[in-house]
Design a protein around this motif. Structure first.
Motif, PDB file in Angstrom:
ATOM      1  N   GLU B  39      26.550  21.841  -1.914  1.00 30.71           N
ATOM      2  CA  GLU B  39      25.130  22.139  -1.049  1.00 30.71           C
ATOM      3  C   GLU B  39      24.258  22.890  -1.545  1.00 30.71           C
ATOM      4  OE1 GLU B  39      27.388  21.061   3.346  1.00 30.71           O
ATOM      5  OE2 GLU B  39      27.007  23.239   2.538  1.00 30.71           O
ATOM      6  N   MET B  40      24.902  24.286  -2.109  1.00 27.77           N
ATOM      7  CA  MET B  40      24.235  25.194  -2.726  1.00 27.77           C
ATOM      8  C   MET B  40      23.374  24.751  -3.800  1.00 27.77           C
ATOM      9  SD  MET B  40      26.470  28.419  -2.195  1.00 27.77           S
ATOM     10  CE  MET B  40      25.162  30.016  -2.771  1.00 27.77           C
ATOM     11  N   ALA B  41      24.063  24.045  -4.661  1.00 31.12           N
ATOM     12  CA  ALA B  41      23.323  23.331  -6.019  1.00 31.12           C
ATOM     13  C   ALA B  41      22.234  22.424  -5.592  1.00 31.12           C
ATOM     14  CB  ALA B  41      24.550  22.808  -6.563  1.00 31.12           C
ATOM     15  N   ALA B  42      22.404  21.836  -4.349  1.00 29.13           N
ATOM     16  CA  ALA B  42      21.120  20.947  -3.958  1.00 29.13           C
ATOM     17  C   ALA B  42      20.056  21.732  -3.156  1.00 29.13           C
ATOM     18  CB  ALA B  42      21.797  19.888  -3.137  1.00 29.13           C
ATOM     19  N   GLY B  43      20.383  23.164  -3.015  1.00 31.96           N
ATOM     20  CA  GLY B  43      19.319  23.803  -2.174  1.00 31.96           C
ATOM     21  C   GLY B  43      19.693  23.805  -0.677  1.00 31.96           C
ATOM     22  N   ASP B  44      20.600  23.220  -0.315  1.00 31.75           N
ATOM     23  CA  ASP B  44      21.078  23.405   0.992  1.00 31.75           C
ATOM     24  C   ASP B  44      21.736  24.611   1.423  1.00 31.75           C
ATOM     25  OD1 ASP B  44      22.003  23.140   3.789  1.00 31.75           O
ATOM     26  OD2 ASP B  44      23.132  21.191   3.229  1.00 31.75           O
ATOM     27  N   TYR B  45      21.309  25.442   2.195  1.00 31.23           N
ATOM     28  CA  TYR B  45      22.005  26.770   2.617  1.00 31.23           C
ATOM     29  C   TYR B  45      22.511  26.828   4.026  1.00 31.23           C
ATOM     30  CZ  TYR B  45      20.131  28.031  -1.951  1.00 31.23           C
ATOM     31  OH  TYR B  45      19.863  28.103  -3.420  1.00 31.23           O
ATOM     32  N   SER B  46      22.892  25.606   4.515  1.00 33.75           N
ATOM     33  CA  SER B  46      22.915  25.688   5.984  1.00 33.75           C
ATOM     34  C   SER B  46      24.510  26.341   6.199  1.00 33.75           C
ATOM     35  CB  SER B  46      22.668  24.473   6.632  1.00 33.75           C
ATOM     36  OG  SER B  46      23.637  23.446   6.115  1.00 33.75           O
ATOM     37  N   ARG B  47      25.086  26.289   5.201  1.00 31.37           N
ATOM     38  CA  ARG B  47      26.554  26.647   5.349  1.00 31.37           C
ATOM     39  C   ARG B  47      26.621  28.054   5.120  1.00 31.37           C
ATOM     40  NH1 ARG B  47      30.977  23.139   5.799  1.00 31.37           N
ATOM     41  NH2 ARG B  47      29.821  21.625   4.982  1.00 31.37           N
ATOM     42  N   VAL B  48      25.576  28.595   4.095  1.00 33.91           N
ATOM     43  CA  VAL B  48      25.314  29.643   3.765  1.00 33.91           C
ATOM     44  C   VAL B  48      25.315  30.618   4.944  1.00 33.91           C
ATOM     45  CG1 VAL B  48      24.137  31.794   2.546  1.00 33.91           C
ATOM     46  CG2 VAL B  48      25.009  29.520   1.466  1.00 33.91           C
ATOM     47  N   GLU B  49      24.222  30.111   5.913  1.00 35.79           N
ATOM     48  CA  GLU B  49      23.684  30.588   7.000  1.00 35.79           C
ATOM     49  C   GLU B  49      24.899  30.909   8.013  1.00 35.79           C
ATOM     50  OE1 GLU B  49      19.920  28.927   7.888  1.00 35.79           O
ATOM     51  OE2 GLU B  49      19.995  29.519  10.139  1.00 35.79           O
ATOM     52  N   ALA B  50      25.533  29.684   8.223  1.00 33.72           N
ATOM     53  CA  ALA B  50      26.530  29.858   9.129  1.00 33.72           C
ATOM     54  C   ALA B  50      27.533  30.716   8.770  1.00 33.72           C
ATOM     55  CB  ALA B  50      26.940  28.327   9.446  1.00 33.72           C
ATOM     56  N   ASP B  51      28.033  30.647   7.585  1.00 33.60           N
ATOM     57  CA  ASP B  51      29.005  31.830   7.046  1.00 33.60           C
ATOM     58  C   ASP B  51      28.515  33.261   7.241  1.00 33.60           C
ATOM     59  OD1 ASP B  51      30.866  29.863   6.118  1.00 33.60           O
ATOM     60  OD2 ASP B  51      30.437  30.008   4.136  1.00 33.60           O
ATOM     61  N   ALA B  52      27.255  33.583   6.999  1.00 26.90           N
ATOM     62  CA  ALA B  52      26.601  34.782   7.206  1.00 26.90           C
ATOM     63  C   ALA B  52      26.960  35.068   8.617  1.00 26.90           C
ATOM     64  CB  ALA B  52      25.433  34.895   6.689  1.00 26.90           C
ATOM     65  N   MET B  53      26.310  34.588   9.482  1.00 22.72           N
ATOM     66  CA  MET B  53      26.502  34.598  10.974  1.00 22.72           C
ATOM     67  C   MET B  53      27.907  34.944  11.489  1.00 22.72           C
ATOM     68  SD  MET B  53      23.143  34.834  11.406  1.00 22.72           S
ATOM     69  CE  MET B  53      23.013  35.068  13.209  1.00 22.72           C
ATOM     70  N   ALA B  54      28.791  34.012  11.056  1.00 27.27           N
ATOM     71  CA  ALA B  54      29.982  34.231  11.699  1.00 27.27           C
ATOM     72  C   ALA B  54      30.695  35.346  10.958  1.00 27.27           C
ATOM     73  CB  ALA B  54      31.152  32.823  11.075  1.00 27.27           C
ATOM     74  N   GLN B  55      30.565  35.799   9.941  1.00 28.97           N
ATOM     75  CA  GLN B  55      31.123  36.942   9.416  1.00 28.97           C
ATOM     76  C   GLN B  55      30.549  38.072  10.009  1.00 28.97           C
ATOM     77  OE1 GLN B  55      32.316  36.658   4.905  1.00 28.97           O
ATOM     78  NE2 GLN B  55      30.530  35.748   5.009  1.00 28.97           N
ATOM     79  N   VAL B  56      29.177  38.393  10.364  1.00 30.39           N
ATOM     80  CA  VAL B  56      28.850  39.309  11.016  1.00 30.39           C
ATOM     81  C   VAL B  56      29.329  39.698  12.334  1.00 30.39           C
ATOM     82  CG1 VAL B  56      26.690  40.547  11.819  1.00 30.39           C
ATOM     83  CG2 VAL B  56      26.693  39.623   9.345  1.00 30.39           C
ATOM     84  N   GLN B  57      29.378  38.437  12.922  1.00 33.78           N
ATOM     85  CA  GLN B  57      29.993  38.266  14.256  1.00 33.78           C
ATOM     86  C   GLN B  57      31.334  38.793  14.305  1.00 33.78           C
ATOM     87  OE1 GLN B  57      28.455  37.305  17.368  1.00 33.78           O
ATOM     88  NE2 GLN B  57      30.609  37.504  18.359  1.00 33.78           N
TER      89      GLN B  57
END
Lengths: 300, 300
Positions: B39-57
């Motif tokens: 996903e990241m290689a294809a420029g899709d950062y949706s999972r990065v976004e979800a991982d960021a939010m979940a970890q801060v939470q």
């Protein structure tokens, strides 16, 4: 390396810096247990028996026996309980009373080298308990308070512990037979209780070179999720050098913390205890290395 | 007291001996995560976004961002991921790469004072990473190995850490901006890994006076019940003086161990975090102190 050796008639337990943590089961104690108190006062030791078996099963390597029941004949009950527990388990015992006559009766009937629980730094206690410890060749728990009470300053508590160790030596009891209880205070009331006791444990180990024990659950008094906090406390105390605790071995969280700290302190060789406790059961028919033989057997 | 200050555009995090433990979330890392890598290689950062939010939470106060994807344009992807994460959270970031150009691109777009992850004691790395750290006014994770590899001797690792701190100072980077990773080895393979790292953490704190971090889960590699062992390790490491870890904050056992150790280290004043996390909900209609008012309201 300081090693405190205690024993039953047939089993020896060694407490020491390079030994697995010594879990002293605290359950045989009528304080706050009305039913147990009534039964023990009436000469019914069935619950004592069940508590002894359950604690050994759960991993206690020493059992504390206390018979402190108001208005009851504590010396007689303590002696009977000691004899009963020694007749059904082989672990060494900690004989626990604030009444000197009860300690003596317990020591009289005890087979092996007991742990006496406890003596404080109060002059009057030192004078009566230490001669008993010497007479019966026991080890003793030394609680680091004296006539002035419990100091919040860990360095004052260190001095009390040092005094007890020195007095014990005057009575012919080696320092290795003195197990110091640094006194754990509730962290909910005293925010520095953790730092204080870790500092004290480290000094007791490095300077006084004695083994240590404590009533671990006191740390979490009044707080929620006590078992998790107790487990964290126990592992941190082990990291600071604590070698035993008087505790309830039936609580899995605390016992897991101790097993983990044994691994991390390098006293669970090849992580054998950890692995045998926690490894996942092999899938059916997939016993390691036996696959081919197993298949052959099935075909037969 | 050594304090390592890092920040985003709007938020500052201080790592220090008298501060709550700093949890650096490790999830935004495509290593071993094929789907995320693709996903990241294809420029899709949706999972990065979800991982960021979940970890801060879950309690992470810093997030590590890594874009190490074979054959991909790592500098570009890392910079994009850094910008994305900074646009949706306010926690400071650890910019994580072994490619110097990627570190530089990440630092160029970063708003605030970043943590650079990492430099080793290898001469060639020191010469290229430290100038970058200085140029962007960042802090840096210093890994205590060098050209000779990772020594099993904690005292050798201490010397490597010392060398990195001194070299950083030569480049104008204060010791307080160097966070040493003492390197955690798997205890299943090296039985003294715990004792070694605790000793090293203590020396780093007392002698070199630096903050420390580590990849905590490495300790339990190959063993069962890893989360419990990681939790025990983290609390013991905190007892020895460790001030942060790069870890998965979504695991409750580890986070509970850290919260407990914060209490026991005296850095959770009045046990506020512990109590608010674990207190049992009051029985319905029994809000403390409001009983009478509540009853009156009900009657109305």
């Amino acid at each position: 390396m300081t090693e405190t050796v205690i024993s039953s008639a047939t089993k020896t337990v060694v407490m020491g810096f390079d030994r697995p943590f010594c879990v002293i089961g605290e359950r045989i104690n009528p304080t706050g247990r009305k039913l147990l108190a009534a039964e023990m006062a009436a000469g019914d030791y069935s619950r004592v028996e069940a508590d002894a078996m359950a604690q050994v099963q759960a991993g206690a390597t020493v059992l504390d026996v206390n018979a402190g029941i108001p208005l009851a004949d504590e010396p007689k009950i303590l002696a009977e309980a000691v004899e009963l527990v020694q007749s059904i388990t082989d672990v060494p015992l900690s004989i626990d009373s604030s009444i000197v006559e009860a300690l003596e009766r317990g020591l009289e009937v005890y087979k092996g080298k007991a742990l006496v629980n406890s003596v404080t730094g109060e002059e009057e206690r030192l004078e009566v308990v230490l001669p008993l410890v010497k007479k019966y060749g026991a080890a003793v728990v030394a609680i680091s308070n004296d006539e002035t009470g419990i100091s919040e300053d860990p360095d004052v508590r260190f001095e009390v512990a040092k005094k007890i160790v020195e007095r014990a030596q005057d009575f012919g009891i080696p320092a290795s037979d003195v197990v110091v209880d640094p006194l754990v205070m509730p962290i909910g009331a005293l925010g520095q209780a953790g730092n204080s006791v870790f500092r004290l444990i480290r000094r007791l180990r490095e300077e006084l070179k004695v083994n240590t024990t404590c009533g671990a659950s006191n740390i979490s008094f009044g707080l929620p999720n006590r078992h998790a906090l107790n487990a964290t406390f126990l592992s941190m105390a082990m990291g600071a050098g604590m070698t035993s605790a008087i505790m309830n071995p039936l609580h899995q969280e605390e016992m897991t913390g101790i097993m983990g700290a044994n691994v991390l302190c390098g006293v669970d060789p090849d992580c054998r205890h950890w692995i045998s406790k926690f490894r996942e059961p092999a899938p059916e028919g997939a016993a390691a290395g036996n696959d081919r033989r197993e298949r052959r057997r099935r075909r037969a």
